[in-house]
Design a protein around this motif. Structure first.
Motif, mmCIF file in Angstrom:
data_model
loop_
_atom_site.group_PDB
_atom_site.id
_atom_site.type_symbol
_atom_site.label_atom_id
_atom_site.label_comp_id
_atom_site.label_asym_id
_atom_site.label_seq_id
_atom_site.Cartn_x
_atom_site.Cartn_y
_atom_site.Cartn_z
ATOM 1 N N TYR A 1 32.110 3.505 1.545
ATOM 2 C CA TYR A 1 32.471 2.379 2.403
ATOM 3 C C TYR A 1 32.040 2.662 3.830
ATOM 4 N N GLY A 2 31.836 1.596 4.576
ATOM 5 C CA GLY A 2 31.328 1.698 5.936
ATOM 6 C C GLY A 2 30.103 0.824 6.093
ATOM 7 N N THR A 3 29.727 0.543 7.324
ATOM 8 C CA THR A 3 28.647 -0.406 7.590
ATOM 9 C C THR A 3 27.289 0.056 7.082
ATOM 10 N N ASN A 4 27.069 1.355 6.971
ATOM 11 C CA ASN A 4 25.757 1.850 6.563
ATOM 12 C C ASN A 4 25.671 2.223 5.092
ATOM 13 N N HIS A 5 26.755 2.011 4.351
ATOM 14 C CA HIS A 5 26.791 2.452 2.964
ATOM 15 C C HIS A 5 26.968 1.265 2.028
ATOM 16 N N THR A 6 26.387 1.363 0.832
ATOM 17 C CA THR A 6 26.410 0.251 -0.114
ATOM 18 C C THR A 6 26.567 0.782 -1.533
ATOM 19 N N ALA A 7 27.286 0.029 -2.341
ATOM 20 C CA ALA A 7 27.406 0.337 -3.769
ATOM 21 C C ALA A 7 26.725 -0.755 -4.577
ATOM 22 N N VAL A 8 26.046 -0.362 -5.650
ATOM 23 C CA VAL A 8 25.357 -1.310 -6.524
ATOM 24 C C VAL A 8 25.871 -1.140 -7.944
ATOM 25 N N ASP A 9 26.336 -2.229 -8.551
ATOM 26 C CA ASP A 9 26.722 -2.214 -9.953
ATOM 27 C C ASP A 9 25.444 -2.396 -10.776
ATOM 28 N N THR A 10 25.021 -1.342 -11.447
ATOM 29 C CA THR A 10 23.733 -1.362 -12.145
ATOM 30 C C THR A 10 23.835 -1.802 -13.603
ATOM 31 N N ARG A 11 25.028 -2.087 -14.066
ATOM 32 C CA ARG A 11 25.193 -2.389 -15.497
ATOM 33 C C ARG A 11 24.346 -3.566 -15.977
ATOM 34 N N PRO A 12 24.236 -4.645 -15.201
ATOM 35 C CA PRO A 12 23.404 -5.746 -15.699
ATOM 36 C C PRO A 12 21.933 -5.638 -15.303
ATOM 37 N N LEU A 13 21.536 -4.516 -14.708
ATOM 38 C CA LEU A 13 20.210 -4.408 -14.112
ATOM 39 C C LEU A 13 19.366 -3.326 -14.784
ATOM 40 N N GLY A 14 18.058 -3.506 -14.725
ATOM 41 C CA GLY A 14 17.137 -2.472 -15.142
ATOM 42 C C GLY A 14 16.794 -1.571 -13.977
ATOM 43 N N ALA A 15 16.113 -0.470 -14.262
ATOM 44 C CA ALA A 15 15.767 0.494 -13.221
ATOM 45 C C ALA A 15 14.900 -0.150 -12.141
ATOM 46 N N ALA A 16 13.966 -1.013 -12.523
ATOM 47 C CA ALA A 16 13.094 -1.668 -11.544
ATOM 48 C C ALA A 16 13.883 -2.615 -10.642
ATOM 49 N N ASP A 17 14.877 -3.304 -11.225
ATOM 50 C CA ASP A 17 15.716 -4.206 -10.426
ATOM 51 C C ASP A 17 16.504 -3.419 -9.381
ATOM 52 N N VAL A 18 17.035 -2.267 -9.794
ATOM 53 C CA VAL A 18 17.796 -1.430 -8.862
ATOM 54 C C VAL A 18 16.880 -0.897 -7.766
ATOM 55 N N ALA A 19 15.638 -0.550 -8.127
ATOM 56 C CA ALA A 19 14.676 -0.065 -7.143
ATOM 57 C C ALA A 19 14.360 -1.138 -6.105
ATOM 58 N N THR A 20 14.289 -2.381 -6.533
ATOM 59 C CA THR A 20 14.042 -3.480 -5.598
ATOM 60 C C THR A 20 15.201 -3.617 -4.611
ATOM 61 N N ILE A 21 16.431 -3.499 -5.119
ATOM 62 C CA ILE A 21 17.604 -3.542 -4.248
ATOM 63 C C ILE A 21 17.584 -2.372 -3.271
ATOM 64 N N ALA A 22 17.219 -1.193 -3.784
ATOM 65 C CA ALA A 22 17.158 -0.001 -2.925
ATOM 66 C C ALA A 22 16.104 -0.155 -1.836
ATOM 67 N N ALA A 23 14.954 -0.731 -2.177
ATOM 68 C CA ALA A 23 13.887 -0.931 -1.193
ATOM 69 C C ALA A 23 14.342 -1.882 -0.088
ATOM 70 N N ASP A 24 15.042 -2.951 -0.475
ATOM 71 C CA ASP A 24 15.559 -3.893 0.523
ATOM 72 C C ASP A 24 16.616 -3.222 1.407
ATOM 73 N N TRP A 25 17.443 -2.405 0.792
ATOM 74 C CA TRP A 25 18.473 -1.681 1.542
ATOM 75 C C TRP A 25 17.838 -0.705 2.536
ATOM 76 N N LEU A 26 16.804 0.000 2.099
ATOM 77 C CA LEU A 26 16.121 0.934 2.988
ATOM 78 C C LEU A 26 15.426 0.210 4.138
ATOM 79 N N ALA A 27 14.930 -0.991 3.878
ATOM 80 C CA ALA A 27 14.230 -1.752 4.919
ATOM 81 C C ALA A 27 15.150 -2.073 6.085
ATOM 82 N N LEU A 28 16.442 -2.157 5.837
ATOM 83 C CA LEU A 28 17.405 -2.448 6.904
ATOM 84 C C LEU A 28 17.760 -1.214 7.717
ATOM 85 N N ARG A 29 17.373 -0.037 7.210
ATOM 86 C CA ARG A 29 17.822 1.206 7.843
ATOM 87 C C ARG A 29 16.694 2.132 8.276
ATOM 88 N N CYS A 30 15.516 1.975 7.713
ATOM 89 C CA CYS A 30 14.419 2.833 8.123
ATOM 90 C C CYS A 30 13.078 2.174 7.755
#
Length: 376
Positions: free
Chosen positions: A347-376
């Protein structure tokens, strides 16, 4: 060459290799409750009610959290911070289990002693009795059972000698308590803080304290040099390109297969070819990312946290090292496949949790890439 996926999960403070089944755990809890029913009820009768904890006069504090898991140990750091805020002149003793708490918290200025119960109490009975005698020999102004529904924590609270005892009333208590009117926070890191704030007679309006190890500048500086060496020199040092730490281990069903990590990383590198991945190796010493990336290994938890603190981001499944990354201050993305992110998530402004149960590895990677774009 052994298969990394076949190795047991990291055991620094997460879970013993032969963890009891849920059925065995339930039976054990029933046995303990039966044997100590009178003592547990008596302790519940002594619990401090809301708004009854004085603003002044609390100098000696005992925190009871006898759990060996790294994550659960780190999740009491907000409570320690809250004690330090409300009672800046107090001294804190902590009862934990295993070696994690001693490694993580002994450098805090207000922490006097960290008592560490052995993992296998039956095998170290005399050492356990001696430790409990030490706890019993001191008199405290305040003793806190930092987690609800913990029999071991409640038994420690019963053993401790304290003017005020703080904890959630147990289910076996017949006492009508005002605590019943206050819903327990969902996140584990908030529960101890909520207890203290609700019992405190003064005003508390600050935000929830974050997980924080209070790493020193010297620790971070040494870790920065170590990370530069791991990355292979100034051309790939921190600051030249985003450095992302990944920890591919976790306990039980929380751990993602090696093939899942390969798909995830392949897609992430396609979306973010500029990032530099550092493989943080688990205690068994075998890379679970196929030795394809720069790697870092240590069994010293503060050293690991200091290295992560020099990274631009961190990604892992729900595990103790995820909480360690949060406590280091580095933006953390936690991947949840079985556990509740509302209860255990970063928890906190810079941290995020992703529920991966309905997602494939590529879908999670897309979420991670978007998350990284906001921080670096």
């Amino acid at each position: 060459m052994p298969n990394p996926a076949s190795h047991p999960p990291m055991r620094d403070a997460l879970s013993p290799p032969n963890a009891p089944t849920r059925r065995t755990h339930r039976l054990r809890r029933r046995l303990v409750a039966c044997c100590f029913r009178r003592l547990l009820r008596s302790t519940d009768e002594q619990l401090c009610e809301p708004d009854q904890l004085p603003v002044r006069g609390i100098h000696r504090v005992l925190v009871c959290r006898p759990n060996h898991r790294l994550g659960n140990t780190l999740l009491i750091s907000p409570l320690l911070a809250e004690i330090e805020t409300l009672y800046p002149g107090a001294e804190i003793d902590l009862v934990s289990a295993g070696c994690a708490a001693r490694n993580l918290f002994t450098r805090r200025f207000q922490v006097r002693t960290v008592y560490s119960l052995p993992r296998k109490i039956a095998r170290h009975l005399w050492a356990t009795i001696d430790l409990l005698r030490q706890v019993r020999s001191d008199t405290y102004d305040l003793a806190i059972d930092a987690c609800n529904d913990s029999q071991s924590g409640r038994l420690l609270l019963a053993i401790a000698k304290a003017r005020f005892k703080l904890g959630y009333p147990g289910e076996q208590s017949g006492r009508k308590s005002a605590w019943r009117d206050f819903p327990c926070p969902v996140h584990l890191a908030h529960r101890g803080v909520f207890l203290l704030r609700t019992a405190y007679a003064g005003k508390t309006e600050q935000a929830w304290p974050p997980l924080n190890l209070r790493l020193s500048d010297d620790e971070k500086m040494q870790a920065r040099e170590a990370l530069k060496a791991v990355l292979g020199g100034p051309g790939r040092s921190p600051g030249k390109q985003p450095v992302i730490g990944m920890f591919a281990n976790a306990t039980g069903t929380k751990r993602y297969p090696t093939d899942w990590w390969k798909q995830f990383i392949d897609c992430l590198q396609t979306l973010r070819p500029d990032i530099c991945i550092v493989d943080l190796v688990a205690e068994h010493g075998q890379s679970q990312l196929g030795n394809h990336f720069a790697s870092y290994y240590t069994r010293d938890l503060r050293r690991l946290a200091a290295v992560i603190a020099n990274m631009d981001g961190f990604i892992s499944a729900d595990c103790g090292v995820m909480h360690l990354a949060v406590a280091s201050g580095t933006p953390t993305l936690g991947l949840f496949s079985t556990t509740c992110s509302g209860k255990y998530g970063p928890y906190g402004t810079n941290h995020t949790a992703v529920d991966t149960r309905p997602l494939g590895a590529a879908d999670v990677a897309t979420i991670a890439a978007d998350w990284l774009a906001l921080r670096c």
